[in-house]
Design a protein around this motif. Structure first.
Motif, PDB file in Angstrom:
ATOM      1  N   LYS A 160      -9.032  -1.369  17.561  1.00 22.50           N
ATOM      2  CA  LYS A 160      -9.676  -1.830  16.333  1.00 22.50           C
ATOM      3  C   LYS A 160     -10.800  -0.889  15.919  1.00 22.50           C
ATOM      4  O   LYS A 160     -10.995  -0.623  14.716  1.00 22.50           O
ATOM      5  N   ALA A 161     -11.558  -0.361  16.894  1.00 25.99           N
ATOM      6  CA  ALA A 161     -12.635   0.578  16.576  1.00 25.99           C
ATOM      7  C   ALA A 161     -12.080   1.878  15.978  1.00 25.99           C
ATOM      8  O   ALA A 161     -12.697   2.474  15.098  1.00 25.99           O
ATOM      9  N   ILE A 162     -10.906   2.299  16.438  1.00 21.65           N
ATOM     10  CA  ILE A 162     -10.264   3.482  15.846  1.00 21.65           C
ATOM     11  C   ILE A 162      -9.829   3.173  14.422  1.00 21.65           C
ATOM     12  O   ILE A 162     -10.021   3.987  13.510  1.00 21.65           O
ATOM     13  N   GLN A 163      -9.278   2.002  14.197  1.00 14.91           N
ATOM     14  CA  GLN A 163      -8.867   1.623  12.849  1.00 14.91           C
ATOM     15  C   GLN A 163     -10.062   1.516  11.912  1.00 14.91           C
ATOM     16  O   GLN A 163      -9.971   1.899  10.728  1.00 14.91           O
ATOM     17  N   ASP A 164     -11.183   1.026  12.399  1.00 17.59           N
ATOM     18  CA  ASP A 164     -12.379   0.870  11.566  1.00 17.59           C
ATOM     19  C   ASP A 164     -13.132   2.177  11.353  1.00 17.59           C
ATOM     20  O   ASP A 164     -14.115   2.199  10.598  1.00 17.59           O
ATOM     21  N   ALA A 258     -20.804  -7.901  22.022  1.00 20.56           N
ATOM     22  CA  ALA A 258     -20.437  -9.266  21.660  1.00 20.56           C
ATOM     23  C   ALA A 258     -20.352  -9.435  20.146  1.00 20.56           C
ATOM     24  O   ALA A 258     -19.465 -10.132  19.635  1.00 20.56           O
ATOM     25  N   ALA A 259     -21.254  -8.792  19.404  1.00 20.30           N
ATOM     26  CA  ALA A 259     -21.238  -8.913  17.948  1.00 20.30           C
ATOM     27  C   ALA A 259     -20.003  -8.239  17.354  1.00 20.30           C
ATOM     28  O   ALA A 259     -19.340  -8.797  16.474  1.00 20.30           O
ATOM     29  N   TYR A 260     -19.684  -7.024  17.839  1.00 21.65           N
ATOM     30  CA  TYR A 260     -18.517  -6.333  17.288  1.00 21.65           C
ATOM     31  C   TYR A 260     -17.220  -7.029  17.699  1.00 21.65           C
ATOM     32  O   TYR A 260     -16.271  -7.124  16.907  1.00 21.65           O
ATOM     33  N   LEU A 261     -17.154  -7.529  18.921  1.00 20.91           N
ATOM     34  CA  LEU A 261     -15.967  -8.257  19.369  1.00 20.91           C
ATOM     35  C   LEU A 261     -15.726  -9.481  18.500  1.00 20.91           C
ATOM     36  O   LEU A 261     -14.582  -9.792  18.145  1.00 20.91           O
ATOM     37  N   LEU A 265     -12.382  -8.964  16.193  1.00 23.17           N
ATOM     38  CA  LEU A 265     -11.179  -9.493  16.846  1.00 23.17           C
ATOM     39  C   LEU A 265     -11.244 -10.982  17.125  1.00 23.17           C
ATOM     40  O   LEU A 265     -10.346 -11.728  16.734  1.00 23.17           O
ATOM     41  N   TRP A 266     -12.314 -11.414  17.776  1.00 18.39           N
ATOM     42  CA  TRP A 266     -12.336 -12.763  18.342  1.00 18.39           C
ATOM     43  C   TRP A 266     -12.221 -13.840  17.258  1.00 18.39           C
ATOM     44  O   TRP A 266     -11.427 -14.773  17.382  1.00 18.39           O
ATOM     45  N   ALA A 267     -13.013 -13.718  16.213  1.00 19.35           N
ATOM     46  CA  ALA A 267     -12.940 -14.727  15.143  1.00 19.35           C
ATOM     47  C   ALA A 267     -11.641 -14.608  14.367  1.00 19.35           C
ATOM     48  O   ALA A 267     -11.124 -15.609  13.858  1.00 19.35           O
ATOM     49  N   SER A 268     -11.077 -13.415  14.283  1.00 21.27           N
ATOM     50  CA  SER A 268      -9.856 -13.215  13.498  1.00 21.27           C
ATOM     51  C   SER A 268      -8.644 -13.882  14.120  1.00 21.27           C
ATOM     52  O   SER A 268      -7.713 -14.268  13.405  1.00 21.27           O
TER      53      SER A 268
END
Length: 488
Positions: A160-164, A258-261, A265-268
Motif C-alpha cells: 500500500k505504501a508503494i501504491q501511495d 498505527a496511524a498509517y495502518l 488498510l485497517w479501516a478499509s
C-alpha cells in the motif's frame, strides 16, 4: 486666752518643723505616686498596640508560595496505542442448518481444538463463516496476539505504501530512506530484502519485543545493527527484519505506524480497533509481538489474500502486489514474501507436513508454534488458528481435516466443449473423449483427364513438351511457371 488643742489630736513632736508651703516646680508626693502607677500601664498599652500592629501587618501580607514539588518521572515501559477501525462489511455467519461442514467434521475439529490448546478456530468457506470456536474464557470481541501473523500484515502495508507513493518500489535501497545509511554498506539493503529475509543483518531472537534490545529506543537500536553478509546473498529470515521494516514505513510515511495502518488498510477492510506497542521513547512502534486484534479481523487478512486485495469487489490493495507476495523467491520454492506455499511438497523444506495438502494451491501466513492463517483460493477456503504454541506443528493436518469434511457442491454436467474458466472449482478438467474421425480427402491432379460423362467439363490443354524436359510434362528446364491461378 489661748485655745487648747482638740482632744485626740497628736501634738507635734518637739523639734519638728512645720510643713511649709510647696515650692514652685517641685512635684507633690501624691502626683508622684500616680505617675509611677501610670508608667507601667502606659508601657503595657504601648507594647500591646505595637504587638497588635505587628500582627495586623502579618495577616495582611500574603503567605509565601509553597515550595515547588518535582513531578514524578513518567513511567518507563511500552505504551499501548490504538489502531482505529472502520465501519466495513460484517462477516456473514452460516446458520446451523446451512453449514457446509458435516457433523462428523465438527466433532473432529472440537477434538483437535482440545488436544492442541486452540484459543480461536475460524473456518470461512464459500462466502460464510462456517465455524467460529473459542477456548474457555475467550470471547469474540477479545483482542488476541497474532504471534507472528503481523509479518503478513506489514507486507500488505508495504504494498500500500508503494501504491501511495511513499516508497518507489520494493527494490528501493534503505540508504534513500535513512540518511545515516546513505554512505553505509547497510544502505544497500532493499525493502525486498527485508520482506524476503535476505538483508544480511545480524539480530538477536528477542528484537522488537518488550524487554528486548529495541524496546528502550528502536531508533538507537537501528543504528547499532551490524551487517553480517552482503545484502541479497544470504537467506536467513528474522523477526528483526520486520522491526526494521516498521521503522522504514514510519520514516517514509512520516507518521506513526498505527496511524498509517488505520487509514491505509485497517479501516478499509472493516476491521475493529486493534492495539500496538510503542517503545520506551514513544517514537517508534514495536512489531516483534503484541499486535492484537479480534480473531475475525485476523481472518479478514486471509480474505484479502484470497480475493486479490479486494473487499466486496472494491480494491484495497494492488492486485499485482498480492500476487507477487505468493510467488516463490529465489532462495526457497515454498517461500514468498512472508507467505508460505504448500506446493511443491519438498522434504526438508520450510513446510512441515506428513502428507500432501488436499488443496494444492494453499498458501498461509505462519506464526510461532502453530499460529496459522491458511488460504485456498480455488476452494474459497480460509482457516484461522490461534492458541497455545505446539511444537512440532504439522501444517497439513488442520487443512486436510477441514477439507475432507466439507460438503462440496455437485459437479455440473460437462461436455467436450465446456469452458474450464466457468467451472466453480476451477481445478476439474473436461472429460477425455475420442476425437472425431477426420474426413477422407481425395486428391485430384490438376492435369488429370476428366471423365466423359454428360456433365463433364472440357479438359484443360496439356502444355507442350519443352526441350530438356520429360515428354508429356511441363517438365524440368521449362521457363518460369505462369503465376495465373489455375482454372478448374
Amino acid at each position: 486666752m489661748s485655745q487648747s488643742p482638740k482632744s485626740g489630736a497628736t501634738p507635734p513632736k518637739p523639734g519638728a518643723s512645720k510643713p511649709g508651703p510647696s515650692r514652685p516646680g517641685e512635684p507633690r508626693s501624691g502626683y508622684l505616686r500616680v505617675a509611677l502607677l501610670l508608667v507601667p500601664v502606659a508601657a503595657v498599652a504601648i507594647g500591646g498596640g505595637l504587638l497588635l500592629a505587628h500582627w495586623g501587618r502579618r495577616v495582611e501580607t500574603p503567605p509565601p508560595p509553597p515550595p515547588a514539588v518535582a513531578e514524578p518521572p513518567a513511567p518507563r515501559g511500552p505504551v499501548t496505542v490504538e489502531v482505529a477501525g472502520g465501519d466495513g462489511p460484517i462477516l456473514t455467519v452460516a446458520s446451523p442448518d446451512d453449514r457446509q461442514i458435516s457433523d462428523e467434521g465438527l466433532k473432529a475439529l472440537h477434538t483437535f481444538e482440545s488436544n492442541t490448546g486452540t484459543t480461536a478456530l475460524l473456518v470461512w468457506y464459500r462466502g460464510a463463516l462456517q465455524v467460529e470456536d473459542y477456548g474457555p474464557g475467550t470471547r469474540p470481541a477479545d483482542l488476541m496476539d497474532g504471534a507472528g501473523l503481523q509479518a503478513g500484515l506489514l507486507t500488505f502495508l508495504t504494498g500500500k505504501a508503494i501504491q501511495d507513493g511513499f516508497l518507489t518500489s520494493a527494490d528501493q535501497a534503505l540508504g534513500q530512506i535513512f540518511p545515516d545509511w546513505k554512505d553505509d554498506p547497510r544502505g544497500r539493503i532493499t525493502v525486498r530484502d527485508l520482506l524476503v529475509g535476505s538483508s544480511g543483518l545480524g539480530f538477536t531472537p528477542d528484537n522488537g519485543t518488550p524487554g528486548g534490545p529495541a524496546a528502550a529506543d528502536a531508533g538507537a537500536w537501528l543504528k547499532g545493527l551490524a551487517l553480517e553478509a552482503e545484502p541479497g546473498t544470504r537467506y536467513k529470515p528474522a523477526e528483526g527484519e520486520l522491526q526494521v521494516l516498521a521503522l522504514v514505513l514510519e520514516k517514509a510515511t512520516r507518521q506513526p505506524l498505527a496511524a498509517y495502518l488505520s487509514q491505509a488498510l485497517w479501516a478499509s477492510i472493516g476491521a475493529r480497533p486493534a492495539e500496538m506497542l510503542l517503545d520506551d521513547s514513544g517514537r517508534a512502534t514495536l512489531v516483534g509481538c503484541c499486535v492484537k486484534a479480534t480473531a475475525r479481523d485476523w481472518l479478514r487478512l486471509g480474505l484479502l489474500l484470497k480475493d486479490g486485495g479486494q473487499v466486496e469487489n472494491r480494491p484495497v490493495l494492488p492486485m499485482p502486489w498480492v500476487e507477487e507476495m505468493q510467488r516463490p523467491t529465489l532462495f526457497a520454492r515454498n517461500e514468498g514474501m512472508r507467505v508460505r506455499l504448500a506446493w511443491p511438497r519438498e522434504k526438508g523444506g520450510p513446510v512441515k507436513a506428513a502428507e500432501a495438502f488436499a488443496e494444492p494451491d494453499t498458501v498461509f501466513m505462519a506464526g510461532a508454534g502453530g499460529q496459522r492463517l491458511y488460504v485456498s483460493k480455488a476452494a474459497d477456503l480460509v482457516i484461522l488458528r490461534l492458541g497455545r504454541a505446539v511444537e512440532p506443528w504439522d501444517d497439513a493436518t488442520l487443512v486436510n481435516l477441514v477439507t475432507r469434511h466439507l460438503e462440496r457442491p455437485p459437479e455440473p454436467k460437462r461436455t467436450p466443449y465446456s469452458s474450464i474458466a466457468v467451472q466453480p472449482q476451477g481445478l476439474a478438467m473436461p472429460p477425455i473423449v475420442t476425437p472425431r474421425k477426420p474426413p477422407t480427402v481425395v486428391t485430384v491432379p490438376l492435369d488429370a483427364v476428366p471423365s466423359r460423362g454428360k456433365d463433364a467439363q472440357p479438359a484443360l490443354p496439356i502444355a507442350p513438351a519443352v526441350p530438356g524436359g520429360a515428354p508429356g510434362k511441363p517438365g524440368t528446364g521449362s521457363p518460369p511457371a505462369d503465376k495465373t491461378p489455375h482454372r478448374r
